[in-house]
Design an enzyme around this catalytic site. Structure first.
Site, PDB file in Angstrom:
ATOM      1  N   ASP A 107     -36.400   9.709  52.932  1.00 33.95           N
ATOM      2  CA  ASP A 107     -36.927   8.673  52.137  1.00 33.95           C
ATOM      3  C   ASP A 107     -36.132   8.043  50.941  1.00 33.95           C
ATOM      4  O   ASP A 107     -35.444   7.257  51.126  1.00 33.95           O
ATOM      5  CB  ASP A 107     -38.179   9.167  51.912  1.00 33.95           C
ATOM      6  CG  ASP A 107     -39.268   8.250  51.139  1.00 33.95           C
ATOM      7  OD1 ASP A 107     -39.201   7.223  51.120  1.00 33.95           O
ATOM      8  OD2 ASP A 107     -40.831   8.711  51.467  1.00 33.95           O
ATOM      9  N   PHE A 156     -46.280   3.746  54.794  1.00 30.51           N
ATOM     10  CA  PHE A 156     -46.897   5.017  55.269  1.00 30.51           C
ATOM     11  C   PHE A 156     -46.950   5.615  56.533  1.00 30.51           C
ATOM     12  O   PHE A 156     -47.712   5.039  57.221  1.00 30.51           O
ATOM     13  CB  PHE A 156     -48.226   5.138  54.699  1.00 30.51           C
ATOM     14  CG  PHE A 156     -48.608   6.335  53.739  1.00 30.51           C
ATOM     15  CD1 PHE A 156     -48.195   7.726  54.304  1.00 30.51           C
ATOM     16  CD2 PHE A 156     -48.980   6.608  52.481  1.00 30.51           C
ATOM     17  CE1 PHE A 156     -48.394   8.941  53.787  1.00 30.51           C
ATOM     18  CE2 PHE A 156     -49.041   7.397  51.838  1.00 30.51           C
ATOM     19  CZ  PHE A 156     -48.831   8.823  52.521  1.00 30.51           C
ATOM     20  N   ARG A 169     -49.444  15.604  61.521  1.00 36.50           N
ATOM     21  CA  ARG A 169     -47.967  16.403  62.076  1.00 36.50           C
ATOM     22  C   ARG A 169     -47.976  16.485  63.545  1.00 36.50           C
ATOM     23  O   ARG A 169     -47.028  16.349  64.050  1.00 36.50           O
ATOM     24  CB  ARG A 169     -47.648  17.861  61.251  1.00 36.50           C
ATOM     25  CG  ARG A 169     -47.335  17.728  59.911  1.00 36.50           C
ATOM     26  CD  ARG A 169     -47.052  18.815  59.495  1.00 36.50           C
ATOM     27  NE  ARG A 169     -47.154  19.391  58.142  1.00 36.50           N
ATOM     28  CZ  ARG A 169     -46.086  18.824  57.023  1.00 36.50           C
ATOM     29  NH1 ARG A 169     -45.147  18.017  57.423  1.00 36.50           N
ATOM     30  NH2 ARG A 169     -46.358  19.225  56.034  1.00 36.50           N
TER      31      ARG A 169
HETATM   32  C1  PRP Z   1     -40.376  15.201  53.359  1.00 35.22           C
HETATM   33  C2  PRP Z   1     -39.433  15.208  54.552  1.00 35.22           C
HETATM   34  C3  PRP Z   1     -37.990  15.328  53.495  1.00 35.22           C
HETATM   35  C4  PRP Z   1     -38.370  14.759  52.321  1.00 35.22           C
HETATM   36  C5  PRP Z   1     -37.554  13.372  52.284  1.00 35.22           C
HETATM   37  O1  PRP Z   1     -40.476  16.505  53.102  1.00 35.22           O
HETATM   38  O2  PRP Z   1     -39.549  16.062  55.438  1.00 35.22           O
HETATM   39  O3  PRP Z   1     -37.817  17.029  53.429  1.00 35.22           O
HETATM   40  O4  PRP Z   1     -39.705  14.355  52.240  1.00 35.22           O
HETATM   41  O5  PRP Z   1     -37.953  12.707  51.187  1.00 35.22           O
HETATM   42  P1  PRP Z   1     -36.768  12.354  50.122  1.00 35.22           P
HETATM   43  O6  PRP Z   1     -35.758  11.707  50.930  1.00 35.22           O
HETATM   44  O7  PRP Z   1     -37.581  11.271  49.142  1.00 35.22           O
HETATM   45  O8  PRP Z   1     -36.438  13.501  49.234  1.00 35.22           O
HETATM   46  P2  PRP Z   1     -42.032  16.922  52.365  1.00 35.22           P
HETATM   47  O9  PRP Z   1     -41.567  17.019  50.975  1.00 35.22           O
HETATM   48  O10 PRP Z   1     -43.162  15.963  52.477  1.00 35.22           O
HETATM   49  O11 PRP Z   1     -42.346  18.089  52.970  1.00 35.22           O
HETATM   50  P3  PRP Z   1     -42.835  18.658  54.355  1.00 35.22           P
HETATM   51  O12 PRP Z   1     -41.477  18.518  55.411  1.00 35.22           O
HETATM   52  O13 PRP Z   1     -43.407  19.816  54.570  1.00 35.22           O
HETATM   53  O14 PRP Z   1     -43.768  17.245  55.108  1.00 35.22           O
END
Ligand code: PRP
Length: 183
Positions: A107, A156, A169
């Site tokens: 992201d 989203f 998920r």
């Molecule tokens: C999500 C995804 C990545 C991170 C990416 O994890 O799995 O690890 O966000 O976001 P970024 O590029 O802005 O850092 P999240 O923290 O939502 O946890 P999850 O994997 O448990 O859903």
């Protein structure tokens, strides 16, 4: 869970399960070729990467090993710092190993930027990134993704490991969430 099971919660499907699996077969074959004769360690980032790890590992035809990390941002206010907390570290020593980080989504890129730096410090033979999805418009740091599933718009999205409030998920497709769900 199929898209039809939560039809009212979704706006539109971005990628179907079949499209995701087809792309993973291509990536798996590319990884097999790139790492021929070397035994790769796939490092999945919990929780989101569970689905892609499972399917990517099975799309590969060569031996591989897997390990997991769990990380968390230091709260919303400090997320921009890019510092993440390690909730669960690797079980194995990666010194001298060929490592491939497996992520569901890039992201802002801050999580992977930190992880890449952290793992490089452990002196692996190599460390690269595979991500199933990436939001190019949301990127804040340049993260070198070697294997990418699909670029997606900055909306989203849920499914295939991606959650909203820990739900969706287990949705097989990847879809945009209808605004009434998060408003
Ligand atoms: C999500 C995804 C990545 C991170 C990416 O994890 O799995 O690890 O966000 O976001 P970024 O590029 O802005 O850092 P999240 O923290 O939502 O946890 P999850 O994997 O448990 O859903």
């Amino acid at each position: 869970m199929d898209s039809a099971d939560v039809r009212d919660d979704l706006d539109h499907v971005l990628y179907t399960e079949a499209q995701i699996m087809a792309r993973l077969r291509e990536i798996g074959a590319q990884i097999d070729a790139d790492y021929a004769g070397r035994e790769l360690l796939l490092v999945g980032v919990l929780n989101g990467a569970v689905m892609v790890m499972s399917d990517l590992a099975r799309a590969m035809r060569s031996h591989m090993q897997m390990d997991w990390m769990a990380v968390s941002s230091y709260g919303a206010a400090t997320k921009s710092s890019g510092v993440v907390r390690i909730l669960k570290d690797l079980s194995c020593d990666i010194r001298g190993r060929d490592v491939l980080i497996v992520e569901d989504i890039v992201d802002t890129g801050l999580t992977l930027n930190y992880l890449l730096d952290n793992l490089r410090g452990r002196e692996p033979a190599s460390v690269e990134i595979m991500a199933m999805f990436r939001k190019p418009d949301a990127l804040r740091v340049d993260v070198p993704v070697k294997y990418l599933g699909f670029d997606i718009p900055p909306e989203f999205v849920v499914g295939y490991g991606l959650d909203y409030a820990q739900r969706y998920r287990n949705l097989r497709d990847v879809a945009t969430l209808a605004p009434h769900v998060y408003n």
